[in-house]
Design an enzyme around this catalytic site. Structure first.
Site, PDB file in Angstrom:
ATOM      1  CG  HIS A   1      -1.918  -0.920   1.379  1.00 24.73           C
ATOM      2  ND1 HIS A   1      -2.071  -1.849   2.355  1.00 24.73           N
ATOM      3  CD2 HIS A   1      -2.694  -1.329   0.470  1.00 24.73           C
ATOM      4  CE1 HIS A   1      -2.991  -2.517   2.119  1.00 24.73           C
ATOM      5  NE2 HIS A   1      -3.528  -2.377   1.090  1.00 24.73           N
TER       6      HIS A   1
ATOM      7  CE  LYS B   1     -11.621  -7.517   3.040  1.00 22.01           C
ATOM      8  NZ  LYS B   1     -11.084  -7.068   2.095  1.00 22.01           N
TER       9      LYS B   1
ATOM     10  NE  ARG C   1      -2.161  -7.462  -4.329  1.00 26.10           N
ATOM     11  CZ  ARG C   1      -3.170  -7.265  -3.135  1.00 26.10           C
ATOM     12  NH1 ARG C   1      -2.661  -7.368  -2.186  1.00 26.10           N
ATOM     13  NH2 ARG C   1      -4.270  -7.284  -3.470  1.00 26.10           N
TER      14      ARG C   1
ATOM     15  CB  SER D   1      -4.244  -6.469   4.492  1.00 30.30           C
ATOM     16  OG  SER D   1      -3.786  -5.306   4.084  1.00 30.30           O
TER      17      SER D   1
HETATM   18  N1  LIG Z   1       1.468  -5.562  -2.152  1.00 32.47           N
HETATM   19  C1  LIG Z   1       0.633  -4.704  -2.976  1.00 32.47           C
HETATM   20  N2  LIG Z   1       1.235  -4.034  -4.292  1.00 32.47           N
HETATM   21  C2  LIG Z   1       0.582  -3.344  -4.948  1.00 32.47           C
HETATM   22  N3  LIG Z   1      -0.680  -2.954  -4.790  1.00 32.47           N
HETATM   23  C3  LIG Z   1      -1.357  -3.261  -3.464  1.00 32.47           C
HETATM   24  C4  LIG Z   1      -0.570  -4.321  -2.600  1.00 32.47           C
HETATM   25  N4  LIG Z   1      -1.278  -4.569  -1.678  1.00 32.47           N
HETATM   26  C5  LIG Z   1      -2.725  -3.968  -1.771  1.00 32.47           C
HETATM   27  N5  LIG Z   1      -2.702  -3.165  -3.066  1.00 32.47           N
HETATM   28  C6  LIG Z   1      -3.740  -2.433  -3.577  1.00 32.47           C
HETATM   29  O1  LIG Z   1      -4.132  -1.544  -2.645  1.00 32.47           O
HETATM   30  C7  LIG Z   1      -5.381  -1.193  -2.746  1.00 32.47           C
HETATM   31  C8  LIG Z   1      -6.122  -1.564  -1.683  1.00 32.47           C
HETATM   32  O2  LIG Z   1      -6.264  -2.972  -1.375  1.00 32.47           O
HETATM   33  P1  LIG Z   1      -6.800  -3.664  -0.018  1.00 32.47           P
HETATM   34  O3  LIG Z   1      -6.746  -2.553   1.212  1.00 32.47           O
HETATM   35  O4  LIG Z   1      -7.909  -4.742  -0.425  1.00 32.47           O
HETATM   36  O5  LIG Z   1      -5.505  -4.605   0.212  1.00 32.47           O
HETATM   37  P2  LIG Z   1      -5.316  -6.113   0.227  1.00 32.47           P
HETATM   38  O6  LIG Z   1      -3.812  -6.262   0.668  1.00 32.47           O
HETATM   39  O7  LIG Z   1      -5.583  -6.860  -0.806  1.00 32.47           O
HETATM   40  O8  LIG Z   1      -6.316  -6.617   1.526  1.00 32.47           O
HETATM   41  P3  LIG Z   1      -6.991  -7.953   1.766  1.00 32.47           P
HETATM   42  O9  LIG Z   1      -5.831  -9.113   1.944  1.00 32.47           O
HETATM   43  O10 LIG Z   1      -7.819  -7.509   2.913  1.00 32.47           O
HETATM   44  O11 LIG Z   1      -7.674  -8.251   0.429  1.00 32.47           O
HETATM   45  C9  LIG Z   1      -6.055  -2.261  -4.106  1.00 32.47           C
HETATM   46  O12 LIG Z   1      -5.880  -1.329  -5.208  1.00 32.47           O
HETATM   47  C10 LIG Z   1      -4.784  -3.233  -3.889  1.00 32.47           C
HETATM   48  O13 LIG Z   1      -4.445  -3.715  -5.278  1.00 32.47           O
HETATM   49 MG   LIG Z   2      -7.416  -8.026  -1.528  1.00 31.79          MG
END
Ligand SMILES: Nc1ncnc2c1ncn2[C@@H]1O[C@H](COP(=O)(O)OP(=O)(O)OP(=O)(O)O)[C@@H](O)[C@H]1O
Ligand SMILES: [Mg+2]
Length: 155
Positions: free
Chosen positions: A17, A41, A88, A125
């Site tokens: 993030h 969620k 990703r 996450s």
């Molecule tokens: N490691 C990462 N690299 C690039 N973008 C990311 C990464 N982790 C999350 N994002 C992006 O951040 C935004 C918000 O994602 P979100 O908060 O759902 O994170 P997540 O890590 O996928 O969480 P969860 O595991 O709860 O689904 C989305 O656009 C997601 O693609």
């Molecule tokens: Mg996610």
């Protein structure tokens, strides 16, 4: 002035993030980072806790908020011109492509995708929480404030 909206669950924020948001801050004049309040969620951190972690990471450089309901309505309220999402994996691609097309169809909202830095492409996450719960090290995967918050929450 171009305003970018970075929406997410941020439960908790990870280095993935941080990478996407830092790059959005460099690319756009105004950035709004917003926690999506999705009661269906299950979350580890409250909306307030997630906002305060994001304030610690980006305060002064991005505006931090939260919202529930339609993304395009919230985007209009905060004056966002584009939504910024990170990509990703192929799974992200399929889901985000569909969401971006729906959002454009609803309101003309454009989505800009940022390809994840390869160092962070395996980080979510959910996976960070799972590893931390099982006692694995998350050192280097999340900002230190988040590592501290996770340790406190899980012990
Ligand atoms: N490691 C990462 N690299 C690039 N973008 C990311 C990464 N982790 C999350 N994002 C992006 O951040 C935004 C918000 O994602 P979100 O908060 O759902 O994170 P997540 O890590 O996928 O969480 P969860 O595991 O709860 O689904 C989305 O656009 C997601 O693609
Ligand atoms: Mg996610």
């Amino acid at each position: 002035m171009t305003t970018a909206l970075c929406p997410g669950s941020f439960d908790p924020p990870t280095n993935g993030h941080v990478d996407v948001i830092e790059r959005a801050i460099a690319a756009f004049e105004r950035v709004v980072v917003s926690v999506v309040d999705n009661p269906s969620k299950e979350s580890l951190f409250s909306i307030e806790e997630r906002i305060s972690l994001l304030e610690e990471l980006f305060g002064g450089r991005a505006e931090i908020g939260s919202f529930s309901g339609l993304l395009v309505e919230y985007a209009a309220e905060v004056g966002a011109d584009v939504v910024v999402k990170g990509l990703r994996t192929v799974d992200d691609y399929e889901y985000e492509m569909q969401m971006s097309q729906m959002n454009r169809s609803l309101s003309g909202m454009e989505t800009v995708f940022m390809a994840t830095k390869s160092d962070w492409s395996f980080i979510s996450s959910s996976l960070v929480k799972e590893v931390a719960k099982l006692g694995g090290s998350i050192d280097g995967l999340v900002p230190s404030a988040v590592e501290k918050a996770l340790q406190e929450r899980l012990t």
